[in-house]
Design a protein around this motif. Structure first.
Motif, PDB file in Angstrom:
ATOM      1  N   MET B 435      38.968  37.061  49.193  1.00 45.00           N
ATOM      2  CA  MET B 435      39.353  36.074  50.211  1.00 45.00           C
ATOM      3  C   MET B 435      39.435  34.654  49.683  1.00 45.00           C
ATOM      4  N   VAL B 436      38.932  34.432  48.482  1.00 43.00           N
ATOM      5  CA  VAL B 436      38.750  33.057  48.028  1.00 43.00           C
ATOM      6  C   VAL B 436      40.086  32.305  47.974  1.00 43.00           C
ATOM      7  N   ARG B 437      40.046  31.028  48.290  1.00 43.74           N
ATOM      8  CA  ARG B 437      41.186  30.140  48.044  1.00 43.74           C
ATOM      9  C   ARG B 437      40.676  29.023  47.151  1.00 43.74           C
ATOM     10  N   PHE B 438      41.521  28.589  46.235  1.00 45.02           N
ATOM     11  CA  PHE B 438      41.006  27.643  45.241  1.00 45.02           C
ATOM     12  C   PHE B 438      42.122  26.748  44.742  1.00 45.02           C
ATOM     13  N   LEU B 439      41.703  25.625  44.169  1.00 46.74           N
ATOM     14  CA  LEU B 439      42.678  24.706  43.598  1.00 46.74           C
ATOM     15  C   LEU B 439      43.102  25.205  42.223  1.00 46.74           C
ATOM     16  N   TYR B 440      44.369  25.043  41.918  1.00 43.23           N
ATOM     17  CA  TYR B 440      44.854  25.389  40.586  1.00 43.23           C
ATOM     18  C   TYR B 440      43.997  24.673  39.537  1.00 43.23           C
ATOM     19  N   CYS B 442      41.144  26.373  38.427  1.00 43.20           N
ATOM     20  CA  CYS B 442      39.939  27.205  38.383  1.00 43.20           C
ATOM     21  C   CYS B 442      40.169  28.397  37.452  1.00 43.20           C
ATOM     22  N   LEU B 445      35.433  31.807  35.497  1.00 40.57           N
ATOM     23  CA  LEU B 445      34.129  31.189  35.296  1.00 40.57           C
ATOM     24  C   LEU B 445      33.670  30.437  36.548  1.00 40.57           C
ATOM     25  N   ASN B 446      34.618  29.824  37.238  1.00 41.48           N
ATOM     26  CA  ASN B 446      34.290  29.100  38.465  1.00 41.48           C
ATOM     27  C   ASN B 446      34.077  30.041  39.645  1.00 41.48           C
ATOM     28  N   LEU B 447      34.876  31.106  39.694  1.00 42.99           N
ATOM     29  CA  LEU B 447      34.928  31.909  40.925  1.00 42.99           C
ATOM     30  C   LEU B 447      33.943  33.067  40.932  1.00 42.99           C
ATOM     31  N   VAL B 449      30.806  33.450  40.812  1.00 49.73           N
ATOM     32  CA  VAL B 449      29.621  33.321  41.660  1.00 49.73           C
ATOM     33  C   VAL B 449      29.916  33.701  43.112  1.00 49.73           C
ATOM     34  N   VAL B 450      31.155  33.538  43.545  1.00 56.16           N
ATOM     35  CA  VAL B 450      31.514  33.911  44.916  1.00 56.16           C
ATOM     36  C   VAL B 450      31.241  35.400  45.133  1.00 56.16           C
ATOM     37  N   GLU B 453      27.124  36.071  44.799  1.00 60.38           N
ATOM     38  CA  GLU B 453      26.158  35.421  45.695  1.00 60.38           C
ATOM     39  C   GLU B 453      25.536  36.387  46.720  1.00 60.38           C
ATOM     40  N   PHE B 536      47.078  24.774  45.842  1.00 62.93           N
ATOM     41  CA  PHE B 536      46.114  25.814  46.203  1.00 62.93           C
ATOM     42  C   PHE B 536      46.627  27.180  45.758  1.00 62.93           C
TER      43      PHE B 536
END
Lengths: 595, 595
Positions: B435-440, B442, B445-447, B449-450, B453, B536
């Motif tokens: 489901m994650v949405r993220f800024l270009y 990333c 390594l950043n995602l 943890v989602v 968690e 995004f």
């Protein structure tokens, strides 16, 4: 006046055959804030902003600054003969582009080598070398022409007792020497004022908002030389230094001493040390480039520092709670402005036992002002507070028990549903990061997305880092920890999160021209369960001021987020309630009611 | 038999004055899977596992392998004279420690330089140099004594048509040459079979589960030389190559050709190229070390590849749905085991149009077997399936339209509440990442943890990465994208997530001796809204097989998670329902009901 100063500077340049002279905004120690003595760029251009670089050639003078200061700089530079270069705007040459085009074949580029860090200095040297020219870095030409230059501050040094520091300076020196031995270094040169103050367990008052002492340190296996102005030392400090085996030398003797080193191995951080120091070392010196060992050490608060910081936050929360209550009770009834409110808050902090000074210039931003990043009210921008909308207050104090940095955004009266939605969204970001549990080894690079995801889901973002480390009665922005998803080589904030590190959690949301929201608390990193998967870590929230429930939409929080908020508010009431008067306590009880 | 082989190997070592000989598990191309021809380590030790390194000295022989294989290796090495070194166990010397202690002053360390990558080869060279000895890397001594060595595979090459590849090989060659020009390289040496197959739009069948062609490629500004065995080329392939301007040369001539290069600049990836190639280049050659340009290019699927891969997943989902329905309907009624179930699934895949082969050895793991990482059933470990507990099936297929990799864990009968809680927890991880949405900008390594968690909150974890890139009719584990929170220099999976990259989302939970759970789908990275905050990005889930609702506790999902699952299941039914028979469709309707 500026024209006349520029003419005198050009005469000095002429004498030395310097074609282009650069004046940045910095002291000799890469400090974040700059004392009056060091404001050479302001003296030579008239521009008073906190960021900017001036360049003076035989015929031109320019100032490069960023968007925050375009308006202010345009006004202050008018009629001065200094051209404003708006950084980041299309068609505006960068500083480097300008230097490349204005420096001619074989010409000399000058700057005071003490106010330029080594990394920047090397880039400037490359430009000079491209033109088969040279650098001149030994003299401070603005200093030569500067009449009435403010003297170095006369603030006395004081010893930070071990009940505050938690660890003796002797132990800290031994720790740093152990790292020197590991890295095979004979000498360690330290120019960062924060690191020196931490290492020697001393504090001063030489820079606004940062209780440090202008000085340099040279550490060998057996000696510790502190290059500091004799006049700021008290008998108590001398006794402390003598017991530590620290010898003092005159502040200005540091460069000559360092230039005299021969055939030794020197540990230093070229990102922090200035160009003059690095470029004056003998060729026989072997430089071991590494972060200052004290940088990591001081970021990991020992148990005493951690416990003291909690106490500092209790005092700070008392001040902030009194302030919020006062504003909400009186707004619209008595005259009140951003500046006067900020003063009221400063007074409440000053009443607290062990208060030293504010830890930075208070951001008290009403309505649209809160959407301006780094806004701090001045007499020119100050506006009266009205009984409606949001007030954003980002502020902090230095106490003997540690440093605080807190932001609360609160209602002064009615707010729209949209404002509440944005407030709640940014609150989810704040809570989600505070709630996170993670395996040891994670850095802020890994965790930042947890805070951003509630906004990113909606195609929104905040254009700043989510958090920074906080010093102990030191710089309010301290590395090497932080929360930021994009790695940035200039910043030092991507370190693995260690137990004892304190990092702010400050997501926000900003609507230009309308309002700004930010929720900021400090998180103490702690060890949790250790099991077959590894060492788990979590954050303890050590800031104790309520979130304004008038702007929270409970249904938009998840069950764990709501539980977290209720638990947090219960703790706030328990800790802060007993320290308020009856009226304030009644307000706090309501402000911390479960939702 | 092994003793006799070791004796012959030692005679060859003796003749060449080689004191220690190392035999790893690898081909000449750093391929993830190794063909029969290259299984020299198995030949010389008798150990058949997929990972391990043998070392033979004048008097000793040892095998280093990891915990997965301790039992198997102990059995297979019994009586062979080869000592088992259990990697990671206390007191067991590492391979490097052993080499350091067994190699004496001035002695020679030997290995086939083609089966050791350059990074490892340099470490081995350091060990030899410490002893003032030398390396011998030109000969394959096991090959010399190996009677009945399996020949290189005879599989014919085929051309992957542009309707599948989406981009012509001519365009791809031009793209790579453009990067060569940027980096100032005259020659590009490519030894990675995946990259060669992608670049030339050809496929073969030289390695189990990976449809590639044993070969090397040398690209210059004007020439393209393909070092490949003539016998695997068909007239159609020759025509394709001729049109592309690709010349073929004998496979074995590559090293001599490369060694003949003089005074040119050569682009190669030292993490991928083998030691013999790198060390045989002339001193006059300037090596430009960089990832192969094709590595990033092939990870970004073009629109045709993306659309084809969706189609491949529809076919694959039909096979997997038929399989799950069949198992759940028949378990406890007809005999069924891990192996026979895996075969049933393989048959369903083989029925699909455009199926090429399985993309890896099916993991069909029942009960406690599912908690063993990398378990794949063998006749020795196979167990019957019973109408209770979880079956974990991690499998995939290669189709002309792309490669799939999917894991579903499903109930064969009653499961406990605890099992459901763990199943739901791992599902939350899976959904939260999807489901994650993220800024270009990333990376995984950043995602990562989602996904972790939900487990980390409970002090739990899974000891593997969350996801890996997937090739297009190529390696099922493809870089440079992936989901993993810890940076690992050996792995290439931390690249910024680009639109068109396909990455698996496969969190899990494992209880040793009891059960294992994993949910894996493939996510196609896509561009979302672009606004003032940036570009995004989001993921499109392109795997279409239901999650077993019998093990989901709906109340433990958040509202957005539940919504995601219901939307996902609706899409699965819509796409796959029409391709099943009536009974299967009724099952799918129930399996995809909203919760």
């Amino acid at each position: 006046m500026i024209k006349e100063r520029l003419a005198r500077l050009r005469r000095e340049m002429e004498k030395r055959n310097i074609a282009v002279y650069l004046v940045p905004t910095a002291d000799y120690h890469e400090s974040e804030y700059v004392g009056e003595h060091f404001k050479a760029r302001k003296y030579i251009t008239g521009f008073t902003g906190s960021a900017g670089t001036a360049v003076v050639t035989r015929t031109e003078a320019g100032l490069w600054t960023d968007a925050r200061y375009f308006l202010q700089a345009a006004g202050q530079l008018e009629g001065s003969g200094v051209t404003l270069y708006r950084m980041g705007e299309e068609g505006v040459p960068t500083l480097f582009e300008y230097l490349r085009s204005s420096l001619k074949e074989g010409e000399v580029l000058g700057f005071d080598g003490r106010v330029v860090n080594y990394a920047l200095g090397r880039r400037l040297r490359e430009i000079a070398e491209e033109k088969h020219g040279a650098l001149a870095v030994e003299e401070d030409l603005v200093g030569l022409i500067w009449e009435d230059r403010p003297p170095l501050p006369p603030a006395k040094v004081f010893v930070l007792e071990e009940k505050y520091a938690g660890r003796s300076a002797a132990e800290k020196l031994a720790d740093v020497r152990a790292v020197m031995a590991e890295k095979g270094a004979d000498v360690h040169l330290l120019t960062s004022l924060y690191d020196i103050a931490w290492l020697l367990n001393v504090r001063g008052n030489d820079i606004d908002y940062v209780p440090v002492v202008l000085s340099y340190l040279a550490l060998t296996k057996t000696e510790c030389l502190w290059f500091v102005r004799e006049e700021v030392l008290t008998p108590a400090v001398r006794e402390h230094l003598a017991a530590l085996g620290v010898e003092t030398r005159p502040y200005d003797d540091f460069y000559a001493w360092a230039a005299g080193l021969e055939g030794v191995s020197v540990l230093l951080d070229p990102k922090v040390c200035n160009y003059r120091l690095c470029s004056s070392l003998s060729e026989s010196v072997k430089v071991v480039s590494a972060p200052n060992p004290s940088a990591l050490m001081k970021s990991i608060k020992n148990d005493t520092e951690a416990e003291n910081t909690r106490r500092a936050h209790v005092k700070d929360a008392v001040a902030v709670c009194k302030f919020i209550h006062w504003v909400q009770k009186n707004v619209g009834k008595i005259p009140m402005s951003e500046l006067s409110a900020a003063e009221y808050l400063a007074d409440r902090r000053a009443e607290q036992e062990g208060f030293v000074e504010l830890s930075f210039d208070t951001i008290c931003a009403y309505g649209p002002h809160a959407a301006i990043m780094h806004y701090a009210p001045t007499p020119e921008t100050d506006v009266p507070l009205q009984p409606e909308g949001f007030l954003l207050v980002d502020s902090g104090g230095h106490y003997l028990e540690g440093t605080t940095d807190i932001t609360r955004t609160f209602t002064l009266g009615p707010v729209t549903e949209e404002m509440k939605r944005h407030f709640t969204m940014a609150l989810r970001s704040h809570i989600d990061l505070a709630m996170v549990r993670f395996l040891y080894g994670c850095s802020g690079l890994n965790l930042d997305v947890v805070a951003r995801e509630p906004l990113w889901q909606l195609g929104l973002d905040y254009k700043h880092g989510t958090g920074h480390g906080v010093g102990y009665l030191l710089n309010v922005h301290e590395g090497p920890n932080g929360f930021r998803w994009r790695e940035s080589p200039e910043r030092s904030e991507g370190h693995v999160l260690e137990a004892g590190m304190i990092t702010t959690d400050e997501p926000g949301f900003y609507l230009e021209g309308r309002y700004g929201i930010r929720h900021e608390s400090e998180l103490l990193c702690r060890k949790g369960e250790k099991n077959e998967f590894g060492q788990f870590m979590y954050f303890e929230d050590i800031t104790y001021v309520p979130i304004d429930l008038a702007a929270v939409i409970p249904e938009e929080l998840t069950a764990p987020e709501r539980r977290w908020l209720n638990d947090y508010h219960a703790r706030v009431y328990e800790l802060i309630g007993p320290r308020l008067d009856d009226e304030e306590r009644a307000w706090l009880r309501d402000a911390t009611r479960p939702i």
